[in-house]
Scaffold this motif. Structure first.
Motif, short mmCIF file in Angstrom:
data_model
loop_
_atom_site.label_atom_id
_atom_site.label_comp_id
_atom_site.label_asym_id
_atom_site.label_seq_id
_atom_site.Cartn_x
_atom_site.Cartn_y
_atom_site.Cartn_z
N ASP A 1 -43.35 -42.56 -29.21
CA ASP A 1 -44.31 -42.22 -30.13
C ASP A 1 -43.77 -42.42 -31.39
OD1 ASP A 1 -46.57 -41.56 -28.26
OD2 ASP A 1 -45.09 -39.65 -27.68
N CYS A 2 -42.98 -43.40 -31.72
CA CYS A 2 -42.16 -43.46 -32.98
C CYS A 2 -42.35 -45.03 -33.50
CB CYS A 2 -40.76 -42.98 -32.50
SG CYS A 2 -39.91 -43.18 -34.43
N ARG A 3 -43.19 -45.27 -34.35
CA ARG A 3 -43.53 -46.72 -34.81
C ARG A 3 -42.78 -47.02 -35.65
NH1 ARG A 3 -48.29 -46.05 -35.94
NH2 ARG A 3 -48.00 -45.90 -38.08
N VAL A 4 -42.18 -48.02 -35.96
CA VAL A 4 -41.31 -48.47 -36.86
C VAL A 4 -42.17 -49.15 -38.16
CG1 VAL A 4 -39.74 -50.20 -38.04
CG2 VAL A 4 -39.15 -49.02 -35.99
N ASP A 5 -42.24 -48.41 -39.15
CA ASP A 5 -43.41 -48.86 -40.23
C ASP A 5 -42.63 -49.60 -41.38
OD1 ASP A 5 -45.49 -47.79 -39.05
OD2 ASP A 5 -45.53 -45.92 -40.30
N ASP A 6 -41.24 -49.62 -41.70
CA ASP A 6 -40.62 -50.34 -42.64
C ASP A 6 -39.11 -50.63 -42.09
OD1 ASP A 6 -40.03 -51.84 -44.82
OD2 ASP A 6 -39.95 -49.80 -46.39
N ILE A 7 -38.58 -51.66 -42.27
CA ILE A 7 -37.30 -52.22 -42.26
C ILE A 7 -36.38 -52.19 -43.55
CG2 ILE A 7 -35.70 -54.02 -41.22
CD1 ILE A 7 -37.90 -54.89 -39.54
N LEU A 8 -35.40 -51.36 -43.65
CA LEU A 8 -34.91 -51.09 -44.97
C LEU A 8 -33.80 -52.16 -45.24
CD1 LEU A 8 -34.54 -47.24 -44.88
CD2 LEU A 8 -36.36 -48.65 -45.74
N VAL B 1 -29.53 -55.43 -43.58
CA VAL B 1 -30.31 -54.32 -43.12
C VAL B 1 -29.54 -52.91 -43.42
CG1 VAL B 1 -31.74 -55.69 -41.22
CG2 VAL B 1 -29.54 -54.60 -40.71
N GLU B 2 -30.32 -52.00 -43.54
CA GLU B 2 -29.52 -50.80 -43.79
C GLU B 2 -30.29 -49.60 -42.82
OE1 GLU B 2 -30.19 -49.47 -47.82
OE2 GLU B 2 -28.10 -50.18 -48.43
N GLY B 3 -31.28 -49.72 -42.38
CA GLY B 3 -32.12 -48.91 -41.27
C GLY B 3 -33.52 -49.18 -41.13
N VAL B 4 -34.33 -48.32 -40.70
CA VAL B 4 -35.78 -48.49 -40.53
C VAL B 4 -36.51 -46.89 -41.03
CG1 VAL B 4 -35.46 -49.92 -38.72
CG2 VAL B 4 -35.80 -47.53 -38.21
N GLY C 1 -41.59 -40.53 -40.38
CA GLY C 1 -41.28 -39.97 -41.42
C GLY C 1 -39.72 -40.16 -41.63
N GLU C 2 -39.33 -40.40 -40.54
CA GLU C 2 -37.86 -40.17 -40.24
C GLU C 2 -37.25 -41.63 -40.84
OE1 GLU C 2 -34.56 -39.34 -36.85
OE2 GLU C 2 -36.35 -39.57 -36.40
N THR C 3 -36.05 -41.56 -41.38
CA THR C 3 -35.08 -42.72 -41.81
C THR C 3 -34.12 -42.72 -40.75
OG1 THR C 3 -35.80 -42.66 -44.16
CG2 THR C 3 -33.83 -43.72 -43.60
N ILE C 4 -33.80 -43.67 -40.06
CA ILE C 4 -32.66 -43.94 -39.26
C ILE C 4 -31.79 -44.96 -39.65
CG2 ILE C 4 -32.09 -44.53 -36.85
CD1 ILE C 4 -34.77 -43.51 -35.83
N LYS C 5 -30.58 -44.79 -40.10
CA LYS C 5 -29.54 -45.86 -40.65
C LYS C 5 -28.85 -46.56 -39.49
CE LYS C 5 -29.91 -44.55 -44.92
NZ LYS C 5 -30.37 -45.75 -46.02
N GLY C 6 -28.66 -47.74 -39.84
CA GLY C 6 -27.93 -49.06 -38.98
C GLY C 6 -27.97 -50.27 -39.65
N ASP C 7 -26.73 -50.78 -39.45
CA ASP C 7 -26.63 -52.05 -40.28
C ASP C 7 -26.70 -53.40 -39.00
OD1 ASP C 7 -24.25 -51.76 -38.74
OD2 ASP C 7 -23.04 -51.78 -40.49
N HIS C 8 -27.12 -52.86 -37.67
CA HIS C 8 -27.51 -53.94 -37.01
C HIS C 8 -28.89 -53.60 -36.19
CE1 HIS C 8 -23.15 -54.76 -37.40
NE2 HIS C 8 -23.70 -56.17 -37.05
N ILE C 9 -30.08 -54.57 -36.25
CA ILE C 9 -31.33 -54.16 -35.86
C ILE C 9 -31.66 -55.35 -34.83
CG2 ILE C 9 -33.87 -53.82 -36.28
CD1 ILE C 9 -32.96 -52.46 -39.03
N ILE C 10 -31.92 -54.94 -33.50
CA ILE C 10 -32.52 -55.91 -32.49
C ILE C 10 -34.18 -55.76 -32.65
CG2 ILE C 10 -32.53 -56.52 -30.36
CD1 ILE C 10 -29.89 -56.90 -31.55
N LEU C 11 -34.80 -56.62 -32.98
CA LEU C 11 -36.16 -56.56 -33.28
C LEU C 11 -36.90 -57.09 -32.11
CD1 LEU C 11 -38.45 -56.03 -35.30
CD2 LEU C 11 -38.33 -58.51 -36.13
#
Length: 513
Positions: free
Chosen positions: A213-220, A226-229, A234-244
């Motif tokens: 129940d957690c949709r990604v609304d933005d890729i930072l 990449v820095e996260g999503v 309303g949460e920001t999740i940090k990470g420098d590798h994203i599998i889309l």
């Protein structure tokens, strides 16, 4: 010593282990008591002649201890390991997460839909009320579209990666070992949810995370990396590798790319209808019999024909199956098919589609959304023609070819209901012309196929994504964004459960650590 041979076994004896051992010994010209054990490497049905047989490749152990084949994954505890954000929990996302455990990376899976059991209530509402939850449906949720669309594992993706490994991971989590040997492996919609749950538990027990129940609304992205999503919670999740790995129906992700000015492009896809016959018609045609043998599975078919330079082909054939409503938003009709593990429903259905090329749609070469808009407009027209509540426009096969609206429709498996219309008013002209040309030819190839007992249900439009998110062929990263790996069907690099799973594994392997 071990020897591998091919044997042909009548359906009468396919479950008789003693007979198979005896036949193997006879063909190897050794005494039966010298065979300490054997296992089947591959199994297929040969129905080319009137005498249908199973063809099996068996490995026999002779004068040495028998060792059964086995597979155990070497997963690691990753609670404090380097994180990898995985957007989407379909086959690409789940197998990417699993591969993270093998490589010592921590998967953080973000899924807009619900856990697999919780999805059932939304699917029931789709079928009973014709109401679609845009975040939880046949396409969105744990396991993705594959969970409730059959679990067919047939693929031609051998060159993309290790198909057998994908099948072995499924077996490790509850699938039968039959999928390791069958030429057309299949799990079944009734069994897939439990397997997906077991995979989830493996990921969580090893220290991975899964957010439902957690949709990604933005890729930072900062300075091209990449820095996260940011998520819908309303949460920001940090990470420098994203599998889309969002699947072929996450249209909001395509719009996100467009709004950001990131490179995307239109991609050809296929469009048509789902055709359903009584299963006994397909059995009689394929097995050359009046009644299918109890040791033969419900028959499938694969058909292709060129009409006026266009390929018309069957797709995702479901013996003993169900036609399912697979729209992901209100006021659109999308159909797909699935089968339970026993494939014991009275109908057989298959997508029958035509390739939609770039030149078929104005501005497709310059507008990455041209084919998507084309797809969406047809789905919305199908909804209008059906009259609402996901009732699907439909027509008997011969009536469709002869351009007359059916006076009645046959009993069929599509639960929200069907409405008799002229499908020529739903489908683009070049699509219904190609279909009308192909169906009688299919009837000449397969006895009984061309009949008014068959129903055409519209529209089959999500065969693949009409948008591609490009990536570098060596690094598998988006050309504009370091650390972003477009993956699976949604990015245009897979076409089914196994190929998507392989692509998820390959994207994790592309991460340099």
């Amino acid at each position: 010593m071990q020897k591998e041979i091919e044997i042909a076994v009548s359906p009468d004896f396919i479950q008789d282990e003693k007979y198979i051992r005896s036949l193997t010994a006879k063909q190897l010209k050794v005494a039966e008591n010298r065979i300490t054990g054997l296992y089947v490497r591959k199994r297929s049905i040969d129905a080319r002649s009137r005498q249908v047989v199973y063809r099996m490749r068996v490995v026999a152990f002779i004068d040495e201890p028998y060792i059964a084949p086995s597979y155990h994954a070497d997963v690691q505890q990753v609670h404090d390991a380097k994180p990898v954000i995985i957007i989407g929990a379909g086959p690409a996302g789940l197998f990417a997460a699993y591969r993270c455990l093998e490589r010592g990376l921590k998967p953080i899976v973000i899924e807009r839909g619900k856990a697999v059991r919780d999805r059932r209530r939304d699917l029931a509402r789709i079928n009973k009320e014709g109401f679609v939850n845009p975040e939880s449906n046949y396409c969105f949720g744990e396991g993705g579209a594959g969970t409730y669309s059959d679990g067919k594992l047939y693929t031609r993706s051998d060159k993309r990666g290790n198909v057998q490994k994908v099948l072995q991971i499924f077996v490790q989590h509850g699938a039968t070992e039959d999928i390791l040997v069958d030429a057309r492996p299949h799990i079944g919609t009734n069994k897939l949810p439990h397997i997906i749950e077991d995979m989830r538990n493996t990921i969580l027990n090893c220290g991975g995370e899964i957010h439902f129940d957690c949709r990604v609304d933005d890729i930072l992205v900062q300075f091209g990396k990449v820095e996260g999503v940011k998520t819908s919670t309303g949460e920001t999740i940090k990470g420098d590798h994203i599998i889309l790995a969002t699947g072929h129906s996450a249209r909001d992700i395509f719009h996100l790319f467009k709004n950001k000015g990131w490179l995307i492009e239109a991609k050809p896809f296929a469009l048509g209808v789902r055709i359903e016959h009584p299963q006994e018609i397909i059995d009689q045609a394929q097995y050359h019999c009046s009644t299918r043998h109890e040791n033969l599975p419900p028959a499938y078919y694969s058909l292709v024909e060129q009409v006026d330079g266009r390929g018309v082909f069957s797709f995702c054939m479901c013996p003993g199956g169900i036609i399912a409503p697979c729209a992901t938003d209100h006021e659109e009709i999308v159909v797909n098919g699935w089968s339970p593990s026993k494939r014991n429903n009275p109908h057989a259905n298959s997508g029958t589609v035509i390739q939609i090329n770039m030149e078929d749609v104005p501005n497709a070469a310059t507008d990455p959304f041209a084919l998507l808009a084309f797809q969406q407009a047809i789905e919305q027209k199908a909804f209008i023609m059906g009259g609402g509540q996901l009732v699907a426009p439909a027509q008997r096969m011969v009536d469709f070819v002869e351009r007359r609206v059916s006076n009645s429709l046959p009993e069929n498996s599509y639960k929200p209901g069907t409405r008799s219309v002229d499908l020529g008013e739903v489908l683009p002209d070049f699509v219904h012309r190609a279909l009308r040309g192909a169906l009688p030819i299919f009837g000449k190839k397969m006895k009984g196929y061309y009949t008014n007992e068959a129903i055409l249900v519209g529209v089959e439009s999500r065969t693949s994504s009409p948008v591609r998110i490009p990536r570098d062929k060596d690094t598998l990263q988006h050309p504009d964004i370091e650390g972003l790996y477009p993956c699976g069907e949604g990015a245009g690099y897979a076409g089914g459960i196994v190929s998507a799973a392989i692509d998820g594994i390959n994207c994790i392997d592309a991460i340099k650590i």
